[in-house]
Design an enzyme around this catalytic site. Structure first.
Site, PDB file in Angstrom:
ATOM      1  CB  SER A  73      -0.928   0.062   1.241  1.00  0.00           C
ATOM      2  OG  SER A  73      -1.365   1.241   1.460  1.00  0.00           O
ATOM      3  CG  HIS A  94      -3.975  -1.539  -1.439  1.00  0.00           C
ATOM      4  ND1 HIS A  94      -5.105  -2.331  -2.122  1.00  0.00           N
ATOM      5  CD2 HIS A  94      -4.201  -0.636  -0.505  1.00  0.00           C
ATOM      6  CE1 HIS A  94      -6.186  -1.963  -1.140  1.00  0.00           C
ATOM      7  NE2 HIS A  94      -5.750  -0.965  -0.292  1.00  0.00           N
ATOM      8  CG  ASP A 139      -5.238   2.443   0.862  1.00  0.00           C
ATOM      9  OD1 ASP A 139      -6.056   1.666   0.508  1.00  0.00           O
ATOM     10  OD2 ASP A 139      -3.821   2.158   1.237  1.00  0.00           O
ATOM     11  CG  MET A 143      -8.709   7.499   2.553  1.00  0.00           C
ATOM     12  SD  MET A 143      -7.366   7.517   4.213  1.00  0.00           S
ATOM     13  CE  MET A 143      -6.667   5.921   3.984  1.00  0.00           C
ATOM     14  CG  HIS A 197      -9.177   0.234  -0.496  1.00  0.00           C
ATOM     15  ND1 HIS A 197      -8.713   0.136   0.754  1.00  0.00           N
ATOM     16  CD2 HIS A 197     -10.722   0.187  -0.322  1.00  0.00           C
ATOM     17  CE1 HIS A 197      -9.609   0.007   1.830  1.00  0.00           C
ATOM     18  NE2 HIS A 197     -10.845  -0.034   1.095  1.00  0.00           N
ATOM     19  CG  MET A 199     -11.193   3.214   2.230  1.00  0.00           C
ATOM     20  SD  MET A 199      -9.773   3.458   2.938  1.00  0.00           S
ATOM     21  CE  MET A 199      -8.572   3.374   1.527  1.00  0.00           C
ATOM     22  CG  MET A 205     -11.660  -2.309   5.238  1.00  0.00           C
ATOM     23  SD  MET A 205     -10.169  -2.305   4.378  1.00  0.00           S
ATOM     24  CE  MET A 205      -9.101  -1.408   5.334  1.00  0.00           C
ATOM     25  N   GLY A 212      -9.045   4.431   7.026  1.00  0.00           N
ATOM     26  CA  GLY A 212      -8.774   5.598   7.010  1.00  0.00           C
ATOM     27  C   GLY A 212      -7.237   6.069   7.312  1.00  0.00           C
ATOM     28  CG  ASP A 258      -6.134  -2.611   3.298  1.00  0.00           C
ATOM     29  OD1 ASP A 258      -5.074  -2.412   3.879  1.00  0.00           O
ATOM     30  OD2 ASP A 258      -7.040  -1.874   2.640  1.00  0.00           O
ATOM     31  N   GLY A 259      -4.796  -4.198   6.371  1.00  0.00           N
ATOM     32  CA  GLY A 259      -4.620  -3.321   7.620  1.00  0.00           C
ATOM     33  C   GLY A 259      -4.162  -4.282   8.825  1.00  0.00           C
TER      34      GLY A 259
HETATM   35  C1  DX5 Z   1      -6.228   1.723   5.612  1.00  0.00           C
HETATM   36  C2  DX5 Z   1      -5.788   1.437   4.219  1.00  0.00           C
HETATM   37  C3  DX5 Z   1      -4.665   0.582   4.184  1.00  0.00           C
HETATM   38  C4  DX5 Z   1      -3.419   0.924   5.141  1.00  0.00           C
HETATM   39  C5  DX5 Z   1      -2.930  -0.111   5.433  1.00  0.00           C
HETATM   40  O1  DX5 Z   1      -7.478   2.620   5.422  1.00  0.00           O
HETATM   41  O2  DX5 Z   1      -6.920   0.947   3.416  1.00  0.00           O
HETATM   42  O3  DX5 Z   1      -4.779  -0.030   2.993  1.00  0.00           O
HETATM   43  O4  DX5 Z   1      -2.672   1.633   4.012  1.00  0.00           O
HETATM   44  O5  DX5 Z   1      -1.651   0.130   6.133  1.00  0.00           O
HETATM   45  P1  DX5 Z   1      -0.911  -0.654   7.230  1.00  0.00           P
HETATM   46  O6  DX5 Z   1      -0.586  -1.862   6.513  1.00  0.00           O
HETATM   47  O7  DX5 Z   1       0.066   0.303   7.498  1.00  0.00           O
HETATM   48  O8  DX5 Z   1      -2.181  -1.288   8.345  1.00  0.00           O
HETATM   49 ZN    ZN Z   2      -6.420  -0.167   1.559  1.00  0.00          ZN
END
Ligand code: DX5
Ligand code: ZN
Length: 214
Positions: free
Chosen positions: A6, A31, A33, A35, A64, A66, A135, A140, A173-174
């Site tokens: 990510s 990946h 992200d 937001m 992804h 969000m 998740m 976030g 993810d996470g």
């Molecule tokens: C969180 C994201 C993740 C995040 C994961 O909202 O969707 O993709 O970047 O980060 P790590 O692996 O550091 O938890």
């Molecule tokens: Zn993500």
């Protein structure tokens, strides 16, 4: 195990360098992200940044979203070169319509579930999906700790996929690291996303190898 680093945890001042590292690695995708500050309490980046990533990335883009109303951005996501478009179940009033539109635009369709959303919400659409993203933190922010009960949820999703004959892959993810990824592999995950574990590591290539070799 397939690995999707990510870039939320990458160094945005040196994005080309960090993507070049992923290109050289055995990571399977990148990946991304997005937001919007509405669906999640944070804002990351949008299409101009994804386009910049697309220019240098040699791996498929796993986007992804969000955001609220992801169905309004399907062609823009496609034009950024996304191979997979992840939309949140919680953000889609007409999920089937959105999934079909993503596929009609030539992308793989993935649906993401927040930690509190049950796997059963996907029962009537699972055969239409290319991937389900669970998740394992509240979305976030990068760098949060793994919610342990997602291993049980992963196993329940694996069961639903087997039972229905769906070909969907399971992505998590996470909070993924060398302790949590083996638990996920055992529970039936196909792909792990990792941000901090890879990009904040002293040796990011070695961190990717550790996850690959699970
Ligand atoms: C969180 C994201 C993740 C995040 C994961 O909202 O969707 O993709 O970047 O980060 P790590 O692996 O550091 O938890
Ligand atoms: Zn993500």
């Amino acid at each position: 195990m397939l690995v999707s680093p990510s870039i939320l945890s990458a160094d945005f001042g040196n994005l080309d360098r960090d993507i070049a590292m992923v290109n050289r690695s055995r990571a399977d995708m990148i990946h991304i992200d997005v937001m919007d500050g509405v669906f999640v309490p944070n804002i990351s980046f949008g299409f101009p940044v994804i386009k910049a990533v697309q220019k240098v990335a040699e791996k498929p883009l796993d986007v992804h979203l969000m955001i609220v109303k992801p169905e309004n951005y399907i062609s823009q996501v496609r034009d950024c070169g996304a191979e997979i478009m992840n939309v949140h179940q919680e953000a889609c009033l007409h999920l089937d319509r959105t999934v079909q539109a993503i596929k009609a635009a030539g992308m793989k369709a993935a649906v993401t579930l927040n930690p509190s959303t049950p796997v059963a919400m996907l029962e009537d659409i699972i055969t239409e999906l290319d991937m389900v993203l669970l998740m394992s933190v509240n979305p976030g922010f990068g760098g949060q700790s793994f919610i342990e009960r997602i291993t049980g949820k992963t196993a329940r999703l694996r069961e639903l996929i087997e039972k229905s004959g769906s070909k969907a892959l399971i992505e998590i993810d996470g909070g993924v690291n060398d302790r949590t990824a083996p638990l996920l592999a055992k529970a039936g995950a196909d792909i792990v996303v990792a941000g901090n574990y890879i990009f904040k590591a002293e040796d990011p290539l070695a961190a990717i190898e550790t996850l690959k070799n699970l």
